[in-house]
Design an enzyme around this catalytic site. Sequence first.
Site, PDB file in Angstrom:
ATOM      1  CE1 TYR A  20      -3.751  -1.914   5.898  1.00 27.86           C
ATOM      2  CE2 TYR A  20      -3.065   0.222   5.038  1.00 27.86           C
ATOM      3  CZ  TYR A  20      -3.593  -1.031   4.829  1.00 27.86           C
ATOM      4  OH  TYR A  20      -3.951  -1.431   3.563  1.00 27.86           O
ATOM      5  CB  SER A  29      -0.893   0.010   1.243  1.00 32.84           C
ATOM      6  OG  SER A  29      -1.526   1.259   1.378  1.00 32.84           O
TER       7      SER A  29
END
Lengths: 488, 260
Positions: free
Chosen positions: B166, B153
């Site tokens: 995250y 990501s």
Amino acid sequence: MSKENSFFTTNHLEPVTAWGGASSSTAYVYRPSTIEELRDILTAARQNDRTIAFKGGGNSYGDAFSNREQVVLDLMRMNRILEWDPQSGIIRVEAGVTIDQLWRYVLGDGWWPPIVTGTAKTTVGGCAAMNTHGKNAWKMGTFGDHVLEFDLLRADGEIVTASRETNPELFHAAIGGFGMLGCFTTLTLKLKKIYSGMLHVEGASQPNLAGAMRYIEERLDNSDYLVGWLDATSGGRGLGRAEMHRGIYFQPGEDPFSAQTMQVEHQLISDSIMGILPKSSMWFYMRPFMNQLGLRLVNTAKYFSARMLSGEKGHLYQQSHVAYHFLLDYLPNWKKAYGRNGLIQYQAFVPVENAEQAFTDIFTHCQKRGLPNYLSVMKRHKPDDFLISYGVDGFSMAMDFRITNRNRPKMVALTQELDEIVLRHSGRFYLAKDSTMRPQTVQAYLGQEVIKRFCDLKEQYDPEHLFQSDMWRRLFAVRSEKPVTQSG
Amino acid sequence: MEEQQATVSDRPLEPQRRAIVIGASSGIGAAIFEELARRGYLVAGLARREEELTAVCEKINESQPGRAFAFGHDVTNFGSIPDLFSQVVTAIGGLDLIIFNAGVMPSVDLDEFNFEKDRQMVDVNLLGAMAWLSQAAQRFRQTGQGHMVGISSVAGDRGRIANPGYNSSKAALTTYLEGLRNRLTRHGIGVTTIKPGFVDTAMLVGAKRTFGVISPDEAARKIINAAESGKQVVYVPGWWRLIMIIIQHIPSFIFRRLSI
């Protein structure tokens, strides 16, 4: 640790590539050297719900020895010669013995394998399983015709002996049964007595297909080997113009130097051309000719050189058995010249009365589709009494097609159209060469009754279907194409 | 052999490509699952939510009969992965491409410091990828061919105020993929790192500021294109590369005062 982990580890994973190089898959490959090891693998495969395919020299053009993500047993290490009687010419060997090993062993005693393939790298077990033939098929039949007896390892690990007298049904089905009834462990063969290490060879040219067929028909009674190399790229009246080769054994006492010519050293093929060009790199120089223009050029040059050298009447010379037979071994790695996607061979067997029409239709159809074959070899055959049989009283045409990523769909369509031509002329097919047939084609030429008898024997000798190959699944045991949803 | 796994064989002239997608029941993964089948792959989709997965699989098989296979699986069930990997590969008949897409991003308040949530993200996003891709790497190394893709990501490019757990799970995944790539490229095996920006999936629900959102289908197409052309690191869509270059170069004394 589960059995799955200890036995089917990734270090047994290997790519298994069709001999022609047009297809490849991955499988767990094992190389047993004893029957005990062989049995252990059978047990382990059964416990892990894996199926097994057998592989000899790996010279089948298509998927006869491939078994995607399952087990492939390479039997090349079971290669002992067990008994040899130079008086009778009867030899008992393990299935992994190659034709190369065999001729080297017996030649000095004046014997030769009665049926040899175009490469000596095939194994005796593989030749029996595919029931191979040579350039003398009309006279000597198939490999199976010279097998006297064999031992076969069944799926349950038991060994069963079969011959024409004992278990004759199994004998006639396992030979040609492409490894689906069991694993040949030993085979007893009757070899051919020869009186020289040389052959008389006659080379001749023929202006077209009809001429090539006539050449063969007229010489059936007084030849030992007959073969024609046809040019499928020429059109019109020159369609199928050919270079013919005919081989004749020496008679007893004819070769004054038979003791020398029957030595292994005398047979060996040189590794260079005219003592200069190394053959091992020749494939590289052949590459530029592996396209439509180059192939027309080569085929034309081949025809005219044959016509100049030999003419239609032919000229005689002598050649060693090895040089005459194992043409596929003459140039190492020649198939590399076909490029990354390799080649397939399409071989059709057609009865005498239909052969000329069938082959004319096939050649013109290939030309029409823009996919002419690079090399066409014509041979003469006779029927045999094996269950899965390609034998006809007629001719076969073996055609090499180059495969590229772009022509794959066209080749699929073309071979289906060719299948229709061959079936229309009551023709047959040969599993060792096949890459393209569909189940309905097999049903059409073998007939439902033969297939049922074969499948009944499969149920008898391998009820769990432990022995399977990609070819078996493609041609005989079609899975339904239903979507599968599993949970794990 | 009743329960014998039937392997899908190829006809020799009609080779098929085979792929595994982990995290295939929704979002980008479901779109990849479908797009691969449309491109002619035999695809195994894996996901924890079996009902959703089965629905996706059945929908694919309606238009691409026999191409999609579904396997229920929780990637944090690490011990089951070696056997399942072998079972899946056998069922589809080989492996050319593996795409690890499973990922979780529980919402975290700005004042929340929650180890359980962080651990969940590391377990799924990082350790799940390691467990699956190491199986694939071992196989690819042995057979000498194959390509793997990890869906990381843009969030892994910088540690930010919103969700440090995250960020770090994706940063570690990016580094892991880079290491794999350096190990495997020399053996003919490709590794692609995908860094999606905003994609219109369940993960985006509740996100505060979004821009340039693309559909999962578009993301899937770009991801598979990147894999098929053997790209190394790909932002999806591509202009995120520029944004992330800028963001990566914002000095810390400014960055820690920003609310991005």
